[in-house]
Design a protein around this motif. Structure first.
Motif, PDB file in Angstrom:
ATOM      1  N   LEU A  84       1.816   5.034   0.971  1.00 59.57           N
ATOM      2  CA  LEU A  84       1.717   5.850   2.174  1.00 59.57           C
ATOM      3  C   LEU A  84       1.853   7.335   1.864  1.00 59.57           C
ATOM      4  CD1 LEU A  84       4.073   3.663   4.369  1.00 59.57           C
ATOM      5  CD2 LEU A  84       1.568   3.633   4.368  1.00 59.57           C
TER       6      LEU A  84
ATOM      7  N   TYR B  66      -0.247  12.367   0.984  1.00 60.41           N
ATOM      8  CA  TYR B  66      -0.352  11.336   2.008  1.00 60.41           C
ATOM      9  C   TYR B  66      -1.622  10.529   1.817  1.00 60.41           C
ATOM     10  CZ  TYR B  66       3.269  13.838   4.594  1.00 60.41           C
ATOM     11  OH  TYR B  66       4.449  14.439   4.974  1.00 60.41           O
ATOM     12  N   GLU B  67      -1.526   9.260   2.109  1.00 58.72           N
ATOM     13  CA  GLU B  67      -2.703   8.425   2.186  1.00 58.72           C
ATOM     14  C   GLU B  67      -3.508   8.870   3.410  1.00 58.72           C
ATOM     15  OE1 GLU B  67      -3.507   5.637   4.352  1.00 58.72           O
ATOM     16  OE2 GLU B  67      -5.284   5.170   3.162  1.00 58.72           O
ATOM     17  N   ASP B  68      -4.812   8.835   3.300  1.00 57.69           N
ATOM     18  CA  ASP B  68      -5.659   9.421   4.347  1.00 57.69           C
ATOM     19  C   ASP B  68      -5.392   8.835   5.731  1.00 57.69           C
ATOM     20  OD1 ASP B  68      -8.661   9.876   2.285  1.00 57.69           O
ATOM     21  OD2 ASP B  68      -6.874  11.109   2.549  1.00 57.69           O
ATOM     22  N   ASP B  69      -5.188   7.522   5.793  1.00 59.51           N
ATOM     23  CA  ASP B  69      -5.074   6.871   7.105  1.00 59.51           C
ATOM     24  C   ASP B  69      -3.791   7.221   7.848  1.00 59.51           C
ATOM     25  OD1 ASP B  69      -6.794   3.717   6.361  1.00 59.51           O
ATOM     26  OD2 ASP B  69      -7.513   5.748   6.785  1.00 59.51           O
ATOM     27  N   VAL B  70      -2.789   7.740   7.144  1.00 54.63           N
ATOM     28  CA  VAL B  70      -1.516   8.030   7.820  1.00 54.63           C
ATOM     29  C   VAL B  70      -1.248   9.518   7.964  1.00 54.63           C
ATOM     30  CG1 VAL B  70      -0.593   5.844   6.996  1.00 54.63           C
ATOM     31  CG2 VAL B  70      -0.071   7.966   5.736  1.00 54.63           C
ATOM     32  N   ARG B  71      -2.068  10.323   7.317  1.00 49.21           N
ATOM     33  CA  ARG B  71      -1.855  11.774   7.402  1.00 49.21           C
ATOM     34  C   ARG B  71      -1.933  12.205   8.862  1.00 49.21           C
ATOM     35  NH1 ARG B  71      -5.592  13.211   4.230  1.00 49.21           N
ATOM     36  NH2 ARG B  71      -4.336  13.217   2.329  1.00 49.21           N
TER      37      ARG B  71
ATOM     38  N   ARG C   7       0.269  11.383  11.189  1.00 46.04           N
ATOM     39  CA  ARG C   7       1.234  10.560  11.936  1.00 46.04           C
ATOM     40  C   ARG C   7       2.533  10.354  11.157  1.00 46.04           C
ATOM     41  NH1 ARG C   7       0.993   5.362  13.342  1.00 46.04           N
ATOM     42  NH2 ARG C   7      -0.457   4.770  11.684  1.00 46.04           N
TER      43      ARG C   7
ATOM     44  N   LYS D 105       1.696   2.105  15.841  1.00 48.40           N
ATOM     45  CA  LYS D 105       0.681   1.140  16.256  1.00 48.40           C
ATOM     46  C   LYS D 105       1.111  -0.248  15.800  1.00 48.40           C
ATOM     47  CE  LYS D 105      -2.854   4.623  15.222  1.00 48.40           C
ATOM     48  NZ  LYS D 105      -4.075   4.912  14.426  1.00 48.40           N
TER      49      LYS D 105
ATOM     50  N   GLU E  73       0.823  -1.202   0.000  1.00 48.87           N
ATOM     51  CA  GLU E  73       0.000   0.000   0.000  1.00 48.87           C
ATOM     52  C   GLU E  73       0.858   1.254   0.000  1.00 48.87           C
ATOM     53  OE1 GLU E  73      -2.293   0.877   3.510  1.00 48.87           O
ATOM     54  OE2 GLU E  73      -0.862  -0.126   4.838  1.00 48.87           O
TER      55      GLU E  73
ATOM     56  N   GLU F 164      -0.441  -2.265  14.078  1.00 51.93           N
ATOM     57  CA  GLU F 164      -0.859  -2.450  12.683  1.00 51.93           C
ATOM     58  C   GLU F 164       0.058  -1.742  11.692  1.00 51.93           C
ATOM     59  OE1 GLU F 164      -2.779  -1.417  15.241  1.00 51.93           O
ATOM     60  OE2 GLU F 164      -4.206   0.132  14.587  1.00 51.93           O
ATOM     61  N   ASP F 165       1.027  -0.978  12.180  1.00 47.78           N
ATOM     62  CA  ASP F 165       2.042  -0.404  11.304  1.00 47.78           C
ATOM     63  C   ASP F 165       3.148  -1.405  10.978  1.00 47.78           C
ATOM     64  OD1 ASP F 165       1.783   2.701  13.112  1.00 47.78           O
ATOM     65  OD2 ASP F 165       0.896   2.203  11.166  1.00 47.78           O
TER      66      ASP F 165
END
Length: 127
Positions: free
Chosen positions: A48, A60-65, A67, A87, A46, A89-90
């Protein structure tokens, strides 16, 4: 010969931070965009983030913006990915990739856009 070498991965506790590095060589750095991707076991690779070296623009991908922060040091041909508030899940292998900026789809982080890849660096986040 284009070379991308990632470093900075490791084992870290949840909540910690890491800075991944991507050392680039063999091409005109200013002409390129550098992206960061990751692949967790059993999952698709995926996207990032990426940075366009010439103007410093980032996506940035939305889920990581918020962080994840991408940055470049153009004098050293380096790109960094700062990851905060890690996390579990990272946990994944993190890759940097390069392609000429004019061929990168703007506003999307597509692995198919990037021709050159490093071998990755493992990030493991313990809970």
């Amino acid at each position: 010969e284009v070379q991308l070498v990632e470093s900075g991965g490791g084992l870290v506790q949840a909540g910690g931070s890491l800075r991944l590095s991507c050392a680039a060589s063999g091409f005109i750095f200013d002409d390129y965009g550098i992206g960061w991707f990751r692949q967790a076991p059993g999952k698709e690779r995926e996207g990032l983030s990426y940075i366009i070296i010439s103007d410093g623009s980032t996506v940035y991908e939305d889920d990581v913006r918020g962080r994840f922060t991408i940055a470049s040091d153009n004098a050293k041909n380096m790109v960094y990915l700062q990851i905060d508030s890690l996390k579990p899940e990272d946990t994944a292998v993190y890759f940097c990739a390069a392609e000429k900026a004019k061929y990168i789809t703007r506003l999307n982080i597509l692995k198919s856009d990037f021709r050159y890849w490093g071998v990755g660096t493992q990030v493991t986040v313990s809970s």
